[in-house]
Design a protein around this motif. Structure first.
Motif, PDB file in Angstrom:
ATOM      1  N   SER A  66       1.028  31.704 -61.405  1.00  0.00           N
ATOM      2  CA  SER A  66       0.374  30.621 -60.644  1.00  0.00           C
ATOM      3  C   SER A  66      -1.091  31.327 -59.393  1.00  0.00           C
ATOM      4  CB  SER A  66       1.093  30.193 -59.775  1.00  0.00           C
ATOM      5  OG  SER A  66       0.418  29.018 -58.738  1.00  0.00           O
ATOM      6  N   ALA A  67      -1.930  30.938 -59.811  1.00  0.00           N
ATOM      7  CA  ALA A  67      -3.567  31.018 -58.979  1.00  0.00           C
ATOM      8  C   ALA A  67      -2.707  30.613 -57.418  1.00  0.00           C
ATOM      9  CB  ALA A  67      -4.567  30.068 -59.021  1.00  0.00           C
ATOM     10  N   SER A  68      -3.159  32.234 -56.522  1.00  0.00           N
ATOM     11  CA  SER A  68      -2.411  32.010 -54.786  1.00  0.00           C
ATOM     12  C   SER A  68      -3.462  31.074 -54.258  1.00  0.00           C
ATOM     13  CB  SER A  68      -3.102  33.299 -54.230  1.00  0.00           C
ATOM     14  OG  SER A  68      -2.938  32.977 -52.581  1.00  0.00           O
ATOM     15  N   SER A  70      -2.757  27.215 -54.678  1.00  0.00           N
ATOM     16  CA  SER A  70      -3.151  26.548 -55.375  1.00  0.00           C
ATOM     17  C   SER A  70      -1.498  25.648 -55.754  1.00  0.00           C
ATOM     18  CB  SER A  70      -3.492  26.659 -57.178  1.00  0.00           C
ATOM     19  OG  SER A  70      -2.256  27.548 -57.807  1.00  0.00           O
ATOM     20  N   THR A 171      -1.370  34.987 -58.968  1.00  0.00           N
ATOM     21  CA  THR A 171      -2.717  35.541 -59.722  1.00  0.00           C
ATOM     22  C   THR A 171      -3.524  35.293 -58.513  1.00  0.00           C
ATOM     23  OG1 THR A 171      -3.098  33.778 -60.338  1.00  0.00           O
ATOM     24  CG2 THR A 171      -1.886  35.535 -62.346  1.00  0.00           C
ATOM     25  N   PRO A 173      -6.781  34.153 -56.435  1.00  0.00           N
ATOM     26  CA  PRO A 173      -6.987  33.220 -56.559  1.00  0.00           C
ATOM     27  C   PRO A 173      -8.051  32.860 -57.660  1.00  0.00           C
ATOM     28  CG  PRO A 173      -7.073  33.895 -54.074  1.00  0.00           C
ATOM     29  CD  PRO A 173      -7.184  35.149 -55.419  1.00  0.00           C
ATOM     30  N   ASP A 174      -8.228  30.937 -57.361  1.00  0.00           N
ATOM     31  CA  ASP A 174      -8.860  30.601 -58.354  1.00  0.00           C
ATOM     32  C   ASP A 174     -10.543  29.634 -57.676  1.00  0.00           C
ATOM     33  OD1 ASP A 174      -7.881  30.975 -61.486  1.00  0.00           O
ATOM     34  OD2 ASP A 174      -6.842  28.877 -61.240  1.00  0.00           O
ATOM     35  N   LEU A 175     -11.120  30.833 -57.754  1.00  0.00           N
ATOM     36  CA  LEU A 175     -12.262  31.230 -57.416  1.00  0.00           C
ATOM     37  C   LEU A 175     -13.604  30.334 -57.946  1.00  0.00           C
ATOM     38  CD1 LEU A 175     -11.901  32.912 -53.769  1.00  0.00           C
ATOM     39  CD2 LEU A 175     -11.329  30.712 -53.708  1.00  0.00           C
ATOM     40  N   SER A 176     -14.351  29.595 -57.892  1.00  0.00           N
ATOM     41  CA  SER A 176     -15.868  29.916 -58.825  1.00  0.00           C
ATOM     42  C   SER A 176     -17.443  29.191 -57.668  1.00  0.00           C
ATOM     43  CB  SER A 176     -15.489  28.224 -59.758  1.00  0.00           C
ATOM     44  OG  SER A 176     -15.595  27.121 -59.785  1.00  0.00           O
TER      45      SER A 176
END
Length: 183
Positions: A66-68, A70, A171, A173-176
């Motif tokens: 899991s992304a941190s 999320s 994992t 963080p999902d940052l875009s």
């Protein structure tokens, strides 16, 4: 001179000398054995409730990664494997550090989502508890969620428990983001 009869014991025999201490010792030993048996059967507590693993199946379906930060969802599955109805069902959930509880179905007993009172579970019946929250942590950290189900079979007066846990690896963080600069 009178001859002693064969049925009479001499005055200084072992039996006449130790008759009272023998019976007192035998009674003390019997009481001690009874007390020890009662302690072992009824009062000895090793700090854990007994577990009847054949009665209940308890499992947690958790994402492996899991992304941190999320949103994450855990599904706890409970199934009655016994032939008797299970009553007084209470599910305790032990969240990992960095977990923030958001919602659950069914609703928890308390607002922190750590305790759930469930309806009786008939033989071979199963229930699902879905818990939603956010999980934060550094990349590659392993987070452990645990659950403990307390229950009482219909044909017992004792309560039992069964536990399980699941792991999720964190994992990045999902940052875009998009950078717009003047041309």
């Amino acid at each position: 001179m009178l001859e002693p009869s064969l049925t009479e014991l001499p005055a200084d025999s072992f039996w006449t000398k130790y008759k009272k201490p023998f019976w007192a010792g035998l009674i003390v030993a019997a009481v001690a054995v009874a007390a020890l048996t009662a302690y072992v059967l009824f009062f000895r507590n090793n700090g854990q409730e007994p577990s009847r693993l054949d009665d209940v199946s308890l499992a947690i379906a958790a994402p492996e990664i899991s992304a941190s930060g999320s949103e994450i969802s855990y599904e706890i599955l409970v199934k009655n494997l016994s032939s008797a109805k299970l009553q007084a069902l209470v599910l305790e959930v032990f969240y990992p550090k960095g977990y923030t509880f958001l919602d659950a179905t069914p609703d928890p007993q308390e607002t922190d989502g750590k305790k759930f009172a469930l309806a009786d579970l008939a033989s071979q019946e199963e229930k699902s508890i879905v818990i939603v929250g956010t999980l934060e942590g550094p990349p590659r950290e392993i987070k452990v969620i645990g659950a403990k189900m307390h229950y009482q079979p219909e044909n017992f007066r004792s309560s039992f428990s069964v536990s399980t846990e699941a792991l999720t690896e964190m994992t990045a963080p999902d940052l875009s983001f998009r950078l717009i600069a003047p041309a």
